[in-house]
Design an enzyme around this catalytic site. Structure first.
Site, short mmCIF file in Angstrom:
data_model
loop_
_atom_site.label_atom_id
_atom_site.label_comp_id
_atom_site.label_asym_id
_atom_site.label_seq_id
_atom_site.Cartn_x
_atom_site.Cartn_y
_atom_site.Cartn_z
N TYR A 153 -32.38 -53.11 21.73
CA TYR A 153 -31.85 -51.75 21.79
C TYR A 153 -31.55 -51.29 20.38
CZ TYR A 153 -28.71 -47.86 22.99
OH TYR A 153 -28.10 -46.63 23.11
N ASP A 248 -32.14 -54.49 12.52
CA ASP A 248 -31.05 -53.74 13.14
C ASP A 248 -29.89 -54.71 13.32
OD1 ASP A 248 -29.25 -52.44 14.72
OD2 ASP A 248 -30.71 -51.66 16.16
N LYS A 276 -21.03 -50.31 14.33
CA LYS A 276 -19.98 -51.14 14.95
C LYS A 276 -18.95 -51.66 13.93
CE LYS A 276 -22.53 -51.42 19.11
NZ LYS A 276 -23.91 -51.69 19.47
C1 LIG Z 1 -24.94 -50.39 19.60
C2 LIG Z 1 -26.26 -50.57 18.98
C3 LIG Z 1 -26.98 -49.49 18.42
C4 LIG Z 1 -26.54 -48.07 18.59
O1 LIG Z 1 -25.34 -47.80 17.94
P1 LIG Z 1 -24.50 -46.52 18.43
O2 LIG Z 1 -23.37 -46.48 17.46
O3 LIG Z 1 -24.09 -46.82 19.84
O4 LIG Z 1 -25.39 -45.35 18.34
C5 LIG Z 1 -28.14 -49.75 17.74
N1 LIG Z 1 -28.60 -51.00 17.61
C6 LIG Z 1 -27.95 -52.06 18.13
C7 LIG Z 1 -28.49 -53.42 17.92
C8 LIG Z 1 -26.78 -51.87 18.85
O5 LIG Z 1 -26.18 -52.92 19.41
#
Ligand SMILES: *Cc1c(COP(=O)(O)O)cnc(C)c1O
Length: 446
Positions: A153, A248, A276
């Site tokens: 994701y 990511d 995060k």
């Molecule tokens: C949470 C998450 C996102 C998206 O971040 P948001 O602040 O919710 O837009 C992107 N990549 C990873 C791996 C995530 O866990």
């Protein structure tokens, strides 16, 4: 001794009423889908406040929290040093739309921890970070296509909502309606921990792939660590085919270790996306990496990307505080708690003859209700989500707040402790025993 205070309030009448009211103004009653508990059944407690590792709901119940706002709160809820710093920052003004030293300080702090990030741009969410990094990769290579992995994701940008993890996977819409066919056609999906699947795509789309994006430790189909050599192999394939390698690290950044997964595994990406933890619980994202790439971002270069509240002083203050508290002692504690919890859950599963496979990396773990190991999207989807739903509801009734989906990680923080973890293991044992006693369990309802 730790008690299970939520049991007294297990009907959660206030929360049920508040959720019904919320649904009359917010789609599904929430602002982010997984919060609605649709994958595990029941209605979500409405949260009034939180402190340390505990959530307190509107019904007078409290819970040991393993969601921790889905990852950001590595220092626990409302640490005193953070709330003090935020109050002081707020008194100086909440937004200026002009440069501040806070952004520079946070940027330098990130670069000290992740040297691959030679230049950085702050945004407001992980979603913005990945969307912007992809735009930059396309601009830098003059190519359109993207390789991502099934079950990973990367936020809700159109290009990434093809076989996506997290809430998209939980809700059974991994490829969202509303993503145009043209956009979806540029997103090529490989299998996690399977280099051959990546090679095959590169071979078929020679000189067309701008970027290869990966969660170096997958966290959005449940936790799936990279197999030995997987990340190194991606680095080689990206180089061989002239594609930009994007890590990511929105979850793994500052959680897998102070320098994220790239430090843990010794693989240097071209670009990194952060979110995060970098915001200390406030909305922050960032993307950064090689200077020659980042210097193409406006106004240094032509690749446009902007944000009214980007680099916001409250958010930067929270991020600076959070990164300043990342000590070796914290990671030792988190690793210890993670190992203790994983071992305790595995034990409880053995004692109840439950098929459970624990995937863990340091302070994040997922117990999969599965008889077989989970190493990619295919195997994750075979997990028994109905069993997870029953387990989730049993744990909630015992005062343990777990992610309301089989396909998410449980997060530990510095505010967790051995007694809290032990109480959690005890609750898990009791829940698994009661699941076993019920011969013909009802399946989770939506
Ligand atoms: C949470 C998450 C996102 C998206 O971040 P948001 O602040 O919710 O837009 C992107 N990549 C990873 C791996 C995530 O866990």
């Amino acid at each position: 001794m730790i008690s299970f205070p939520a049991m007294a309030a297990s009907t959660r009448a206030n929360s049920r009423r508040l959720f019904a009211r919320a649904k009359r103004i917010l789609p599904g009653g929430v602002d982010s889908p997984v919060r609605a508990f649709s994958a595990v059944g029941g209605t979500p407690p409405f949260i009034r406040r939180a402190r340390g590792a505990r959530l307190f709901d509107e019904d007078g119940g409290s819970y040991i929290d393993y969601v921790m706002s889905w990852g950001p709160l590595i220092h626990g809820h409302a640490p005193a040093g953070l709330t003090r710093a935020l109050a002081e920052a707020a008194a100086r003004g909440t937004s200026f739309g002009a440069p501040t030293t806070l952004e520079v300080e946070l940027g330098l702090a990130v670069r000290r921890l992740m040297p691959s990030i030679e230049r950085i741009r702050f945004v407001n969410s992980g979603t913005e970070a990945t969307m912007s990094a992809l735009r930059l990769a396309r601009a830098a290579t003059g190519r359109d296509r993207l390789i991502k992995f099934a079950g990973c994701y990367h936020g809700h940008g159109d290009a990434f909502l093809v076989q996506a993890g997290s809430g998209a996977l939980t809700l059974g819409v991994p490829t969202s309606p509303g993503v145009s066919r043209a956009v979806a056609a540029d997103t090529l999906v490989a299998e996690y921990n399977d280099l051959t699947s990546v090679e095959r795509i590169f071979a078929k789309h020679r000189n067309r792939v701008a970027a290869l994006i990966v969660e170096p430790i997958a966290g959005n189909m449940g936790v799936v660590p990279p197999a030995t050599g997987f990340l190194e192999g991606l680095r080689e394939l990206a180089d061989q085919h002239g594609a930009i390698l994007i890590f990511d690290e929105v979850i793994s950044g500052f959680r897998a270790g102070p320098g994220g997964a790239q430090e843990r595994f010794g693989v240097r990406p071209d670009l990194t996306c952060l979110g995060k933890i970098i915001g200390g619980g406030l909305p922050v994202g960032a993307y950064g990496g090689r200077q020659d790439l980042m210097d193409q971002v406006a106004p240094a270069g032509p690749v446009y990307q902007a944000g009214t509240l980007s680099g916001n002083p409250l958010a930067m203050t929270a991020g600076l505080w959070a990164l300043s508290q990342l000590t070796p002692k914290l990671y030792r504690k988190l690793d210890g708690l993670g190992a203790r919890l994983a071992a305790g859950l595995a034990d409880a599963a053995r004692q109840t003859d439950t098929d459970l496979h624990l995937n863990a990396h340091g302070s994040v773990l997922t117990p999969f209700f599965s008889a077989t190991p989970i190493r990619n999207y295919q195997s994750a989807r075979r997990a028994d989500t109905a069993a997870y739903g029953r387990f989730f509801r049993g744990m909630l009734a015992r005062g343990i707040y777990l992610p309301p989906s089989q396909f998410e990680g449980w997060f530990l923080s510095g505010a967790h402790s051995n007694p809290l973890v032990d109480a959690t293991i005890e609750a898990a044992g009791a829940t698994l025993r009661s699941m076993r006693r019920r011969a013909a369990p009802a399946s989770a309802s939506r």
